[in-house]
Scaffold this motif. Structure first.
Motif, short mmCIF file in Angstrom:
data_model
loop_
_atom_site.label_atom_id
_atom_site.label_comp_id
_atom_site.label_asym_id
_atom_site.label_seq_id
_atom_site.Cartn_x
_atom_site.Cartn_y
_atom_site.Cartn_z
N ALA A 140 0.83 -1.21 0.00
CA ALA A 140 0.00 0.00 0.00
C ALA A 140 0.86 1.26 0.00
O ALA A 140 0.56 2.24 -0.69
CB ALA A 140 -0.93 -0.01 1.21
N TRP A 143 2.46 1.71 -3.62
CA TRP A 143 1.56 1.97 -4.74
C TRP A 143 0.68 3.19 -4.53
O TRP A 143 0.13 3.72 -5.50
CB TRP A 143 0.70 0.75 -5.00
CG TRP A 143 1.51 -0.46 -5.41
CD1 TRP A 143 2.75 -0.45 -5.97
CD2 TRP A 143 1.15 -1.84 -5.26
NE1 TRP A 143 3.19 -1.73 -6.20
CE2 TRP A 143 2.24 -2.61 -5.76
CE3 TRP A 143 0.04 -2.49 -4.76
CZ2 TRP A 143 2.21 -4.00 -5.78
CZ3 TRP A 143 0.02 -3.88 -4.77
CH2 TRP A 143 1.08 -4.62 -5.27
N GLY A 144 0.52 3.66 -3.30
CA GLY A 144 -0.30 4.84 -3.06
C GLY A 144 -1.71 4.68 -3.60
O GLY A 144 -2.33 3.62 -3.47
N ALA A 145 -2.21 5.73 -4.25
CA ALA A 145 -3.58 5.70 -4.78
C ALA A 145 -3.73 4.64 -5.86
O ALA A 145 -4.83 4.08 -6.06
CB ALA A 145 -3.95 7.08 -5.34
N PHE A 146 -2.64 4.33 -6.57
CA PHE A 146 -2.66 3.29 -7.59
C PHE A 146 -3.06 1.95 -6.98
O PHE A 146 -3.64 1.09 -7.65
CB PHE A 146 -1.27 3.22 -8.22
CG PHE A 146 -1.04 2.11 -9.19
CD1 PHE A 146 -1.87 1.93 -10.30
CD2 PHE A 146 0.01 1.22 -9.02
CE1 PHE A 146 -1.65 0.91 -11.20
CE2 PHE A 146 0.24 0.20 -9.92
CZ PHE A 146 -0.59 0.04 -11.02
N ASP A 148 -5.41 1.27 -4.97
CA ASP A 148 -6.85 1.05 -4.94
C ASP A 148 -7.31 0.27 -6.17
O ASP A 148 -8.17 -0.62 -6.08
CB ASP A 148 -7.59 2.38 -4.86
CG ASP A 148 -7.36 3.11 -3.55
OD1 ASP A 148 -6.96 2.44 -2.57
OD2 ASP A 148 -7.56 4.34 -3.51
#
Length: 418
Positions: A140, A143-146, A148
């Motif tokens: 998490a 990847w950050g927002a990616f 999701d």
């Protein structure tokens, strides 16, 4: 007294331990973990339980913690057993009494009573899992927002994709196999069937290959007409899906891989499909071609985080160290492969990774090195619903085409030699 189903649960426990504690892949751990499990169905069950735990571990642990006064240590055996028990009830729809009968014997004494109490508390609450798995913390953060989008593709194990030897027979094979096609030469069917018993397997009409994994060879295109036999080098070729694609498209293929067992599997696949290629076992850093190639496909070794919907162990095994190691190898392979191209020849680079260090960063590094001109991918070359990025490169993730069953995460870039 033997308890039916207990060996499969014990094997699942060992599989999970091998991934989380020793950093092994599920495939690497399978031989030892499944050695005492009899029957294909029980072996498949052990793999299914372990896979569901690894997909949903963060959410399973949150449920367990909600039913204990003090959190169990992360590596405590009761926690692992409870993960297995809850995964069966919540994901595999196993009756609670069967879960208790095959789960508690994995423990003894106080831990057994603890596990029984926690499991009973949660089942009485009728707890559920979220619609989308929560990613492990390390993934998490990377990847950050990616992340999701990635997580959205993990909730359900993927269907089975087949690549056809003759794309002109796509409609016929989709009908015979009861599947759907997302582009010519591709058929998608429901998972669960024994592959070798399906129509067309024995005659070599198709092979198993994820839709995203079929794109790199497709983007290399077909040999130019009127120029005789054109030669392509498939680097890191085994087990041979891309080699067979290239051979079926009319290329004269040299397939290189450094793993002897995987090369043998490649040869077996070529024999089954009736396709021809020169298969060579060699180290890419020691091997030298006798002459340059018209095209090169480098599907480079990588962390394989893009395959997480099929191999959820990568969510837990891969970290910054492994990414850095793979990126160094990829950069060296790209530099070496680009020197084996004829002027005007094409190079396609691909990794089944979600990590920018293995994808976008590598491509821009090769751009900066000079001697190669990027060849942007067009939307018409991709399945409906996919588009190239602003640089004409392809980035897929498990959340894409979700309504049709999703696809693996890949990064693909293409160049022409000046």
């Amino acid at each position: 007294m033997d308890i039916p189903g207990l060996p499969a649960r014990r094997a699942a426990l060992n599989l999970i331990d091998a991934v989380l504690r020793r950093g092994e892949t599920l495939d690497q751990a399978a031989s030892a973990a499944l050695s005492r499990v009899r029957g294909d169905n029980d072996r498949a069950l052990a793999r299914a339980i372990a896979g569901e735990v690894l997909r949903w571990r963060a959410d399973l642990d949150a449920l367990i913690d909600s039913a204990t006064r003090q959190p169990l240590p992360e590596d405590a055996k009761p926690r692992a057993v409870l993960e297995i028990m809850l995964a069966q009830v919540l994901r595999l729809e196993t009756p609670a009494h069967a879960v208790i009968a095959t789960g508690l014997p994995l423990l003894s004494g106080g831990p057994r009573r603890l596990a029984h109490g926690v499991f009973s508390t949660l089942t009485k609450r009728e707890v559920t899992l979220p619609e989308v798995p929560t990613l492990p913390e390390r993934a998490a953060q990377r990847w950050g927002a990616f992340g999701d989008a990635v997580a959205a593709g993990l909730a359900v194990p993927p269907p089975l994709d087949l690549a056809l030897r003759d794309p002109g027979q796509t409609v016929e094979w989709a009908e015979r196999l009861g599947g759907v096609s997302l582009m010519p030469g591709h058929v998608r069917i429901e998972r669960g069937e024994q592959v070798s018993t399906l129509p067309g397997y024995g005659e070599g009409a198709w092979w198993v290959q994820d839709l995203a994994a079929s794109l790199p060879a497709r983007l290399l295109g077909k040999p130019a007409e009127g120029q005789g036999m054109m030669r392509v080098l498939d680097l890191c070729a085994a087990p041979g899906g891309k080699t067979m694609q290239l051979a079926a498209a009319g290329w004269q293929v040299t397939a290189l891989d450094n793993a002897g067992r995987r090369i043998e599997r490649l040869k077996e696949n070529l024999e089954r499909t009736g396709l021809k290629a020169e298969a060579i076992k060699a180290d890419v850093f020691k091997w030298e071609p006798e002459e340059a190639f018209d095209a090169i496909l480098l599907d480079a070794p990588c962390t394989a985080t893009g395959t997480c919907r099929r191999h959820p162990d990568v969510l837990h095994r891969v970290g910054e160290r492994q990414i850095a190691e793979m990126a160094e190898i990829q950069q060296a392979m790209l530099a070496r492969a680009s020197g084996w191209l004829k002027p005007g020849g094409r190079l396609v680079y691909a990794v089944c990774s979600l990590e920018r260090a293995e994808g976008e960063v590598q491509a821009r590094g090769l751009d900066a090195a000079g001697g190669l001109t990027p060849v942007p991918v067009t939307e018409g070359e991709l399945p409906a619903g996919l588009s190239p990025d602003g640089e004409g490169r392809v980035r897929t993730d498990p959340g894409m085409l979700a309504e049709a069953g999703g696809l693996d995460g890949f990064y693909i870039a293409r160049w022409r030699k000046d």
